[in-house]
Design an enzyme around this catalytic site. Structure first.
Site, PDB file in Angstrom:
ATOM      1  CB  SER A 123     -39.792 -61.319  15.268  1.00 46.37           C
ATOM      2  OG  SER A 123     -41.101 -61.236  15.704  1.00 46.37           O
ATOM      3  CG  ASN A 194     -39.284 -66.743  14.330  1.00 50.86           C
ATOM      4  OD1 ASN A 194     -40.221 -67.483  14.022  1.00 50.86           O
ATOM      5  ND2 ASN A 194     -39.455 -65.485  14.682  1.00 50.86           N
TER       6      ASN A 194
HETATM    7  P1  NAI Z   1     -48.270 -53.703  13.398  1.00 55.87           P
HETATM    8  O1  NAI Z   1     -47.902 -53.065  12.139  1.00 55.87           O
HETATM    9  O2  NAI Z   1     -49.555 -54.443  13.503  1.00 55.87           O
HETATM   10  O3  NAI Z   1     -48.293 -52.588  14.569  1.00 55.87           O
HETATM   11  C1  NAI Z   1     -47.237 -51.705  14.782  1.00 55.87           C
HETATM   12  C2  NAI Z   1     -47.815 -50.441  15.415  1.00 55.87           C
HETATM   13  O4  NAI Z   1     -46.739 -49.616  15.848  1.00 55.87           O
HETATM   14  C3  NAI Z   1     -48.638 -49.609  14.440  1.00 55.87           C
HETATM   15  O5  NAI Z   1     -49.900 -49.305  15.007  1.00 55.87           O
HETATM   16  C4  NAI Z   1     -47.804 -48.337  14.241  1.00 55.87           C
HETATM   17  O6  NAI Z   1     -48.579 -47.182  14.065  1.00 55.87           O
HETATM   18  C5  NAI Z   1     -47.025 -48.284  15.534  1.00 55.87           C
HETATM   19  N1  NAI Z   1     -45.771 -47.555  15.437  1.00 55.87           N
HETATM   20  C6  NAI Z   1     -44.859 -47.592  14.442  1.00 55.87           C
HETATM   21  N2  NAI Z   1     -43.816 -46.823  14.743  1.00 55.87           N
HETATM   22  C7  NAI Z   1     -44.059 -46.280  15.958  1.00 55.87           C
HETATM   23  C8  NAI Z   1     -43.336 -45.411  16.812  1.00 55.87           C
HETATM   24  N3  NAI Z   1     -42.152 -44.911  16.452  1.00 55.87           N
HETATM   25  N4  NAI Z   1     -43.884 -45.096  17.997  1.00 55.87           N
HETATM   26  C9  NAI Z   1     -45.083 -45.574  18.368  1.00 55.87           C
HETATM   27  N5  NAI Z   1     -45.827 -46.400  17.594  1.00 55.87           N
HETATM   28  C10 NAI Z   1     -45.301 -46.745  16.412  1.00 55.87           C
HETATM   29  O7  NAI Z   1     -47.041 -54.628  13.801  1.00 55.87           O
HETATM   30  P2  NAI Z   1     -46.999 -55.939  14.697  1.00 55.87           P
HETATM   31  O8  NAI Z   1     -47.255 -57.115  13.842  1.00 55.87           O
HETATM   32  O9  NAI Z   1     -47.836 -55.728  15.896  1.00 55.87           O
HETATM   33  O10 NAI Z   1     -45.462 -56.000  15.105  1.00 55.87           O
HETATM   34  C11 NAI Z   1     -44.902 -55.146  16.060  1.00 55.87           C
HETATM   35  C12 NAI Z   1     -43.596 -55.712  16.576  1.00 55.87           C
HETATM   36  O11 NAI Z   1     -43.830 -57.007  17.105  1.00 55.87           O
HETATM   37  C13 NAI Z   1     -42.492 -55.881  15.541  1.00 55.87           C
HETATM   38  O12 NAI Z   1     -41.262 -55.626  16.169  1.00 55.87           O
HETATM   39  C14 NAI Z   1     -42.615 -57.339  15.134  1.00 55.87           C
HETATM   40  O13 NAI Z   1     -41.398 -57.863  14.670  1.00 55.87           O
HETATM   41  C15 NAI Z   1     -42.980 -57.957  16.462  1.00 55.87           C
HETATM   42  N6  NAI Z   1     -43.697 -59.247  16.393  1.00 55.87           N
HETATM   43  C16 NAI Z   1     -44.715 -59.460  15.496  1.00 55.87           C
HETATM   44  C17 NAI Z   1     -45.383 -60.666  15.478  1.00 55.87           C
HETATM   45  C18 NAI Z   1     -46.498 -60.915  14.516  1.00 55.87           C
HETATM   46  O14 NAI Z   1     -46.872 -62.087  14.318  1.00 55.87           O
HETATM   47  N7  NAI Z   1     -47.083 -59.907  13.892  1.00 55.87           N
HETATM   48  C19 NAI Z   1     -45.037 -61.757  16.428  1.00 55.87           C
HETATM   49  C20 NAI Z   1     -44.038 -61.393  17.385  1.00 55.87           C
HETATM   50  C21 NAI Z   1     -43.376 -60.201  17.327  1.00 55.87           C
END
Ligand code: NAI
Length: 503
Positions: A123, A194
């Site tokens: 993001s 954003n």
């Molecule tokens: P989250 O915390 O729900 O999920 C992230 C997942 O990635 C976790 O299951 C974690 O174990 C895994 N992970 C972390 N490091 C890792 C690695 N090195 N290799 C493999 N898996 C790994 O996070 P979320 O909210 O899904 O966000 C993920 C990405 O999406 C971020 O870059 C965030 O900025 C982006 N994003 C989030 C939004 C939201 O509303 N939550 C909207 C749009 C983008």
């Protein structure tokens, strides 16, 4: 560049909120999906979460069990990044850290084929910066979904400095094939949504901070008059103040502290207090069971007028003429020597022009001037804001209130605040949209698609500004800039250019 079709294997890394949703979207479109998460059991949990969500759709008759089973079967959990080798596209949705993303993409370059497209759902991190450590930065692109990914239509396709345009085009086409509304954008802080959405929160908080009205009234006005699905305060409570404040702060810092994006002390205090919104049970609103929350301020009933005179063409507010007639009030039309207005009893009503009503009243020598707010659609709006000048007589305020009540609106009286609620919000959203276009981030069409598909705005801000009249929006912004003397309200050069060109 590789052509992606439904046979193409899609890898998803990170099976959290976003990754699981993206895996679902790809599998729904028929792709074999490989899902990987670094945390033990997380990918399985992500897949189970998808299955649970889809079971609800089956229960509601929205999807057949057969289709759900087939979709779930297409998602294969893998336990090693090395198993990503067959992927034609890998979408990364892991923790929001540049160094970790660089590491993962670096590993993928050695695991996957040369033509594999690497996409990040980041993001806020520069795609150019992520790509800087890669051997093939041309294959890296942003594929920014919105939460919840299976529902929200928008995908921002982000090009870093080295992204091959053919790669961006392939992701754009793929997103469209997945039933999404993709837009192209250059890798810049906040991308489109954003960035352009900042004023939605910021202007709301400014109005409240300056005593224009309270947050419950602002929310009611943005919804019932502006047509937004949620007001800024309830939306910030939902997003979480820690998250929302962090996004604003990061955009502010990333643009070298451009005052346009100045974070709000009002929100910082909530963050300081740990009142993060729904998730902690308290933000602007209190979510405890039985808690009493403020109601929007609504003026008491006043008698309806029998007649009004409308001078000149009300422009964006012209539909009011018909509504007033339909309410059985006699409408006299008259020429206007300068500003269009509605005269009712002792009151003179004008659409907010971004000045204090008090200042505008002094300028035109009419103490009984009352500004009214912009509506998305005056016939649909159930509420309207009025801002009398400081020296307006009670009889004039009553006449103005009575008129809007007679056409079926709840009336919220604001303390005199420049640009009021909806007008200043829409003007600033459009201004930011024009600035993004002016700076080559994206097209005008992309701004509107992004804000409707990513954050459910009822109308794209640029199309909305066109409907209001660009010169009206320019006047509002110029008056806000003059009133506040802050660079925050400076007019986008593109808006100026369009108005100068007769738009
Ligand atoms: P989250 O915390 O729900 O999920 C992230 C997942 O990635 C976790 O299951 C974690 O174990 C895994 N992970 C972390 N490091 C890792 C690695 N090195 N290799 C493999 N898996 C790994 O996070 P979320 O909210 O899904 O966000 C993920 C990405 O999406 C971020 O870059 C965030 O900025 C982006 N994003 C989030 C939004 C939201 O509303 N939550 C909207 C749009 C983008």
């Amino acid at each position: 560049m590789s052509h992606l079709n439904t046979e193409s294997v899609i890898g998803v890394i990170g099976a959290g909120t976003m990754g699981a949703g993206i895996a679902q979207v790809a599998a729904k479109a028929g792709h074999p999906v490989l899902l990987f998460d670094a945390m033990d059991g997380a990918a399985e949990r992500g897949k189970d979460g998808v299955a649970k969500g889809l079971a609800k759709l089956v229960a509601r008759g929205k999807m057949s069990q057969q289709d759900v089973d087939a979709l779930i079967d297409r998602i294969q959990v893998i336990n090693s990044l090395n198993d990503m080798a067959p992927a034609a596209l890998v979408v990364e949705a892991i923790v929001e850290r540049l160094d970790i993303k660089q590491q993962v993409f670096g590993d993928l370059e050695t695991i996957c084929g040369e033509n594999t497209i690497l996409a990040s759902n980041t993001s806020s991190i520069s795609l150019t910066a992520i790509g800087a450590r890669l051997q093939r930065p041309q294959n890296l692109v942003g594929m920014h979904f919105f939460n919840p990914a299976p529902i929200m239509k928008l995908v921002e396709v982000i090009s870093g400095l080295d992204t091959d345009p053919a790669v961006a085009d392939a992701i754009f086409a793929l997103s469209a094939a997945w039933g999404k509304k993709p837009v192209h954008a250059k890798s810049t802080p906040g991308f489109i949504v954003n960035r352009v959405a900042r004023p939605f929160y910021a202007e709301g908080m400014r109005v409240v901070q300056e005593g224009g009205t309270d947050f419950a009234t602002m929310d009611a006005l943005l919804k019932q008059c502006g047509g937004f699905r949620m007001g800024p305060f309830e939306l910030m409570d939902l997003i979480g103040h820690d998250v929302n404040y962090a996004v604003t702060s990061s955009v502010f810092e990333a643009y070298y502290q451009d005052p346009r994006f100045l974070p709000s002390l009002l929100q910082l205090e909530l963050v300081n207090a740990g009142h993060l919104g729904r998730k902690t049970g308290k933000g602007f609103y209190n979510y405890a069971a039985g808690a009493e929350n403020p109601q929007p301020k609504t003026a008491a009933d006043v008698a309806a007028p029998r007649q009004v005179t409308i001078e000149g063409d009300l422009g964006a507010a012209e539909p009011l003429a018909t509504l007033i007639e339909q309410a059985g009030i006699t409408v006299h039309r008259a020429e206007s020597s300068n500003n269009a207005c509605i005269r009712v009893g002792d009151a003179t009503l004008m659409l907010s022009n971004g000045q204090f009503t008090t200042a505008h009243a002094a300028e035109i020598g009419n103490r009984n001037l009352v500004h009214f707010d912009l509506a998305l659609d005056y016939s649909q709006a159930s509420r309207i804001a009025l801002a009398p000048g400081d020296h307006a007589e009670q009889s004039a305020v009553d006449a103005a209130v009575g008129l809007f009540q007679a056409i079926g609106k709840s009336v919220s009286l604001l303390d005199d605040i420049p640009g009021m609620a909806v007008m200043r919000t829409v003007a600033m959203l459009a201004n930011e949209g024009f600035d993004a276009v002016n700076q080559g981030v994206c097209s005008e069409e992309a701004v509107d698609i992004a804000m409707q598909g990513g954050v459910n705005y009822p109308r794209g801000p640029l199309a909305w500004a066109q409907a209001v009249g660009l010169s009206t929006v320019l006047t509002v912004l110029e008056n806000l800039a003059a009133t506040y003397g802050e660079d925050r309200y400076r007019v986008s050069p593109l808006l100026r250019r369009k108005v100068a060109g007769g738009a």
